[in-house]
Design a protein around this motif. Structure first.
Motif, short mmCIF file in Angstrom:
data_model
loop_
_atom_site.label_atom_id
_atom_site.label_comp_id
_atom_site.label_asym_id
_atom_site.label_seq_id
_atom_site.Cartn_x
_atom_site.Cartn_y
_atom_site.Cartn_z
N LEU A 185 0.81 -1.22 0.00
CA LEU A 185 0.00 0.00 0.00
C LEU A 185 0.85 1.27 0.00
CD1 LEU A 185 -2.65 -1.04 2.69
CD2 LEU A 185 -3.00 -0.91 0.20
N TYR A 186 1.99 1.22 0.69
CA TYR A 186 2.84 2.40 0.88
C TYR A 186 4.29 2.06 0.51
CZ TYR A 186 -1.30 3.18 3.70
OH TYR A 186 -2.59 3.26 4.13
N PRO A 187 4.56 1.86 -0.77
CA PRO A 187 5.89 1.38 -1.18
C PRO A 187 7.04 2.34 -0.89
CG PRO A 187 4.57 2.00 -3.10
CD PRO A 187 3.66 2.06 -1.90
N LYS A 188 6.75 3.63 -0.72
CA LYS A 188 7.83 4.60 -0.48
C LYS A 188 8.00 4.93 1.01
CE LYS A 188 7.81 6.63 -5.05
NZ LYS A 188 7.69 7.85 -5.84
N ALA A 189 7.22 4.29 1.87
CA ALA A 189 7.33 4.53 3.32
C ALA A 189 8.59 3.86 3.87
CB ALA A 189 6.10 3.99 4.04
N HIS A 190 9.00 4.34 5.04
CA HIS A 190 10.12 3.73 5.76
C HIS A 190 9.52 2.87 6.87
CE1 HIS A 190 14.37 3.73 7.11
NE2 HIS A 190 13.80 3.42 8.27
N PHE A 191 9.84 1.59 6.88
CA PHE A 191 9.27 0.64 7.84
C PHE A 191 10.24 0.41 8.99
CE2 PHE A 191 6.66 0.23 4.25
CZ PHE A 191 5.45 -0.31 4.66
N ALA A 192 9.76 0.62 10.21
CA ALA A 192 10.59 0.47 11.40
C ALA A 192 9.85 -0.32 12.46
CB ALA A 192 11.00 1.84 11.94
N THR A 193 10.55 -1.25 13.09
CA THR A 193 9.99 -2.02 14.19
C THR A 193 10.96 -2.00 15.36
OG1 THR A 193 10.94 -4.13 13.44
CG2 THR A 193 8.73 -3.56 12.63
N VAL A 194 10.42 -2.21 16.53
CA VAL A 194 11.28 -2.25 17.71
C VAL A 194 12.04 -3.57 17.73
CG1 VAL A 194 11.35 -2.05 20.23
CG2 VAL A 194 9.63 -0.77 18.93
N TYR A 195 11.33 -4.67 17.44
CA TYR A 195 11.93 -6.00 17.48
C TYR A 195 11.76 -6.67 16.12
CZ TYR A 195 11.44 -4.83 22.36
OH TYR A 195 11.50 -4.17 23.56
N ALA A 196 12.70 -7.58 15.78
CA ALA A 196 12.65 -8.25 14.48
C ALA A 196 13.11 -9.69 14.62
CB ALA A 196 13.53 -7.53 13.47
N LYS A 197 12.39 -10.58 13.91
CA LYS A 197 12.79 -11.98 13.79
C LYS A 197 13.39 -12.17 12.40
CE LYS A 197 9.46 -13.87 17.06
NZ LYS A 197 8.40 -14.90 17.26
N PRO A 198 14.28 -13.15 12.24
CA PRO A 198 15.02 -13.30 10.97
C PRO A 198 14.16 -13.38 9.71
CG PRO A 198 15.98 -14.71 12.65
CD PRO A 198 14.73 -14.11 13.25
N LYS A 199 13.04 -14.12 9.73
CA LYS A 199 12.20 -14.24 8.53
C LYS A 199 11.63 -12.89 8.10
CE LYS A 199 10.61 -19.02 8.92
NZ LYS A 199 9.44 -19.89 9.19
N GLY A 200 11.38 -12.01 9.05
CA GLY A 200 10.77 -10.72 8.73
C GLY A 200 11.75 -9.59 8.48
N GLU A 201 13.01 -9.78 8.84
CA GLU A 201 14.00 -8.69 8.71
C GLU A 201 14.06 -8.07 7.31
OE1 GLU A 201 17.93 -9.22 10.25
OE2 GLU A 201 17.17 -10.03 12.14
N PRO A 202 13.95 -8.86 6.22
CA PRO A 202 14.00 -8.22 4.89
C PRO A 202 12.87 -7.22 4.63
CG PRO A 202 14.37 -10.58 4.69
CD PRO A 202 13.94 -10.33 6.11
N MET A 203 11.77 -7.31 5.39
CA MET A 203 10.63 -6.42 5.18
C MET A 203 10.73 -5.12 5.97
SD MET A 203 8.87 -7.87 2.89
CE MET A 203 7.62 -6.62 2.89
#
Length: 168
Positions: free
Chosen positions: A118-136
């Protein structure tokens, strides 16, 4: 004792204080990285987990435009297909340019994949990350193993726990 652990048995417990510290650390990492002379024009929190970190980050970075996108991808501790239940006003968020999308955790990356479409130009940030999701995710603070279940403070209550070796 079996070799197979239930999701709650390999747990990472996060207190409100720890979440606040880690969210501020994420804000500091994002500070000055926005496209508008280092500023961000809006924050979109992925509900519900992204709301607390987004509030803290909005305060730290002085971002006044804050909205939510409601995505459901969990039913208790079972993950399913991500479904958007509510999205921000497209006239405000557009393609996501200059927008921070905040969540508490990226697990498999399915939720962020839906929101990134939906928002391809947004910057995605999370506090915590698991290896499978890190590329996102573009920016995160703490990595945890894929088989770790994170217990967030809004899901917890204090209670007595038996000692590991049992009773005296």
């Amino acid at each position: 004792m079996s070799d197979h652990q239930l999701p709650h048995e390999k747990g990472f417990h996060v207190s409100w204080d720890q979440l606040h510290r880690d969210s501020r650390a994420l804000a500091w990492r994002l500070d000055g990285k926005g496209p508008d002379a280092g500023a961000w024009r809006a924050i979109v929190a992925i509900t519900r987990g992204g709301m607390a970190p987004a509030m803290i980050i909005a305060r730290e970075l002085d971002v006044r435009v804050v909205d939510t996108i409601s995505v459901k991808s969990y039913d208790h501790q079972s993950q399913s297909d991500a479904v958007v239940l509510k999205a921000p006003d497209p006239a405000i968020i557009g393609d996501g340019a200059g927008v921070l999308v905040i969540d508490d955790l990226v697990d498999s990356g399915k939720t962020l994949e839906v929101v990134r479409a939906l928002y391809p130009k947004a910057h995605f940030a999370t506090v915590y990350a698991k290896p499978k999701g890190e590329p996102m995710v573009d920016t995160f603070i703490t990595g945890v193993s894929q088989d770790t279940w994170i217990f967030f403070p809004w899901d917890m209550a204090l209670q007595y726990v038996e000692p590991y070796r049992g009773k005296d």
